[in-house]
Design an enzyme around this catalytic site. Structure first.
Site, PDB file in Angstrom:
ATOM      1  N   ASN A  65       0.834  -1.192   0.000  1.00  0.00           N
ATOM      2  CA  ASN A  65       0.000   0.000   0.000  1.00  0.00           C
ATOM      3  C   ASN A  65       0.872   1.245   0.000  1.00  0.00           C
ATOM      4  O   ASN A  65       2.076   1.189   0.274  1.00  0.00           O
ATOM      5  CB  ASN A  65      -0.916   0.006   1.234  1.00  0.00           C
ATOM      6  CG  ASN A  65      -2.011  -1.031   1.155  1.00  0.00           C
ATOM      7  OD1 ASN A  65      -2.643  -1.201   0.119  1.00  0.00           O
ATOM      8  ND2 ASN A  65      -2.241  -1.733   2.249  1.00  0.00           N
ATOM      9  N   CYS A  74      -4.743  -6.651  -4.906  1.00  0.00           N
ATOM     10  CA  CYS A  74      -5.195  -5.447  -5.605  1.00  0.00           C
ATOM     11  C   CYS A  74      -5.534  -5.842  -7.038  1.00  0.00           C
ATOM     12  O   CYS A  74      -4.655  -6.278  -7.783  1.00  0.00           O
ATOM     13  CB  CYS A  74      -4.099  -4.383  -5.580  1.00  0.00           C
ATOM     14  SG  CYS A  74      -4.497  -2.892  -6.505  1.00  0.00           S
ATOM     15  N   GLY A  75      -6.807  -5.717  -7.410  1.00  0.00           N
ATOM     16  CA  GLY A  75      -7.236  -6.166  -8.731  1.00  0.00           C
ATOM     17  C   GLY A  75      -6.675  -5.340  -9.862  1.00  0.00           C
ATOM     18  O   GLY A  75      -6.132  -5.881 -10.842  1.00  0.00           O
ATOM     19  N   ASN A  76      -6.788  -4.014  -9.764  1.00  0.00           N
ATOM     20  CA  ASN A  76      -6.201  -3.171 -10.808  1.00  0.00           C
ATOM     21  C   ASN A  76      -4.689  -3.305 -10.826  1.00  0.00           C
ATOM     22  O   ASN A  76      -4.060  -3.244 -11.890  1.00  0.00           O
ATOM     23  CB  ASN A  76      -6.598  -1.711 -10.591  1.00  0.00           C
ATOM     24  CG  ASN A  76      -8.040  -1.439 -10.954  1.00  0.00           C
ATOM     25  OD1 ASN A  76      -8.600  -2.077 -11.843  1.00  0.00           O
ATOM     26  ND2 ASN A  76      -8.654  -0.490 -10.268  1.00  0.00           N
ATOM     27  N   ASN A 171     -11.973  -1.906   3.111  1.00  0.00           N
ATOM     28  CA  ASN A 171     -12.250  -0.958   2.043  1.00  0.00           C
ATOM     29  C   ASN A 171     -13.747  -0.694   2.045  1.00  0.00           C
ATOM     30  O   ASN A 171     -14.546  -1.579   2.360  1.00  0.00           O
ATOM     31  CB  ASN A 171     -11.811  -1.536   0.698  1.00  0.00           C
ATOM     32  CG  ASN A 171     -10.340  -1.882   0.694  1.00  0.00           C
ATOM     33  OD1 ASN A 171      -9.486  -1.022   0.615  1.00  0.00           O
ATOM     34  ND2 ASN A 171     -10.041  -3.183   0.780  1.00  0.00           N
ATOM     35  N   CYS A 200     -10.913   0.971  -7.722  1.00  0.00           N
ATOM     36  CA  CYS A 200     -10.411  -0.141  -6.900  1.00  0.00           C
ATOM     37  C   CYS A 200     -10.907  -1.430  -7.520  1.00  0.00           C
ATOM     38  O   CYS A 200     -12.119  -1.679  -7.566  1.00  0.00           O
ATOM     39  CB  CYS A 200     -10.897  -0.001  -5.461  1.00  0.00           C
ATOM     40  SG  CYS A 200     -10.493  -1.427  -4.420  1.00  0.00           S
ATOM     41  N   THR A 202     -10.602  -4.806  -6.684  1.00  0.00           N
ATOM     42  CA  THR A 202     -11.316  -5.744  -5.826  1.00  0.00           C
ATOM     43  C   THR A 202     -12.621  -5.130  -5.336  1.00  0.00           C
ATOM     44  O   THR A 202     -13.595  -5.849  -5.069  1.00  0.00           O
ATOM     45  CB  THR A 202     -10.450  -6.170  -4.629  1.00  0.00           C
ATOM     46  OG1 THR A 202      -9.960  -5.002  -3.948  1.00  0.00           O
ATOM     47  CG2 THR A 202      -9.278  -7.038  -5.079  1.00  0.00           C
TER      48      THR A 202
END
Length: 262
Positions: A65, A74-76, A171, A200, A202
């Site tokens: 982070n 982290c999906g992106n 989140n 975001c 996820t």
């Protein structure tokens, strides 16, 4: 120490990326990573990722982070790291990598579109006011109206630091349906960044799953974020079970350069 970095973004969710396959950046400290992510005194980013070697996979994803601490999936970020791996010569029709939440698969279309398979979801907490689920990272999802003018930072921060979530954090996603597009508009307060981000991965995945109807079938959900548009595809197999989940969208190189660290 001299750092050769790459800056990528996926719908405005931006990352500093380092090629650490030779281990040269393994010793970076929390403060150094935080400094690289600083938007005034560093490169600037919502997080930092390292491309690493992992036996049995095309690569491993190490994510931090922007506060310098190791983060969850982290999906992106996974989509951007896949695009970076391709740029670094990892050319496979189906790319397989390992992240903090387990194995992932990704494919590329054209120059900058990445499809990322997310982890299956087999549990969703439902409440009249919210949903709570884990899509690689924990997500609180609340539906609201007039999201464009909603106080995402203030409301998101109050939930992230409430009695239930403050120790580990969550989140927080605010969602407004877009009936004309049969999709959703999502804004997210991210733990670790401790602010709203432009997108975001996820989070939009979690929001899309909660938007699905009661039918067990295949869904394709268009998602609008502040940073651009994504698509989430999945099979709903039960009341709260989802499989074959794909997060799809752009992942683009912004620039690369060098920076000296103390």
């Amino acid at each position: 120490m001299n750092i050769h970095f790459f800056k990528y973004q996926g719908t405005g969710n931006d990352f500093v990326i380092l090629d650490n396959r030779d281990g040269r950046y393994t010793g970076l400290t929390e403060e150094q990573i935080k400094g690289l992510c600083d938007r005034r005194f560093g490169v600037g980013g919502d997080g930092l990722m390292m491309l690493q070697v992992q036996e049995g996979y095309d690569f491993a994803m190490q994510y931090y982070n922007s506060d310098g601490r190791p983060g969850s999936m982290c999906g992106n970020g996974g989509r951007c790291l896949t695009a970076f791996a391709w740029k670094m010569g990892i050319h496979q029709e189906h790319i397989h990598f390992i992240a903090s939440d387990g194995p992932h698969e990704a494919t590329l279309e054209g120059e900058d579109w990445v499809n990322l398979r997310m982890k299956n979801v087999d549990s969703v907490e439902t409440d009249p006011a919210f949903f709570y689920l884990n899509t690689g990272s924990p997500h609180y999802v609340q539906y609201v109206s007039q999201l464009s003018g909603f106080e995402v930072y203030e409301k998101g921060r109050s939930i992230r630091y409430n009695e239930r979530f403050k120790a580990v954090g969550t989140n927080v996603n605010f969602v407004e349906p877009m009936p004309a597009e049969n999709g959703i508009f999502v804004r997210t307060y991210e733990r670790g960044v401790e602010d709203e981000t432009y997108s975001c991965g996820t989070g939009v995945t979690a929001a899309a799953l909660t938007y699905a109807g009661p039918e067990a079938r295949t869904y394709t959900i268009p998602v609008k974020t502040l940073g651009g548009n994504l698509v989430v595809k999945f099979n709903k197999t039960g009341p709260h079970t989802y499989e074959d989940i794909w997060l799809c969208g752009p992942a683009k190189l912004v620039f690369e350069g060098n920076i000296a660290l103390d």
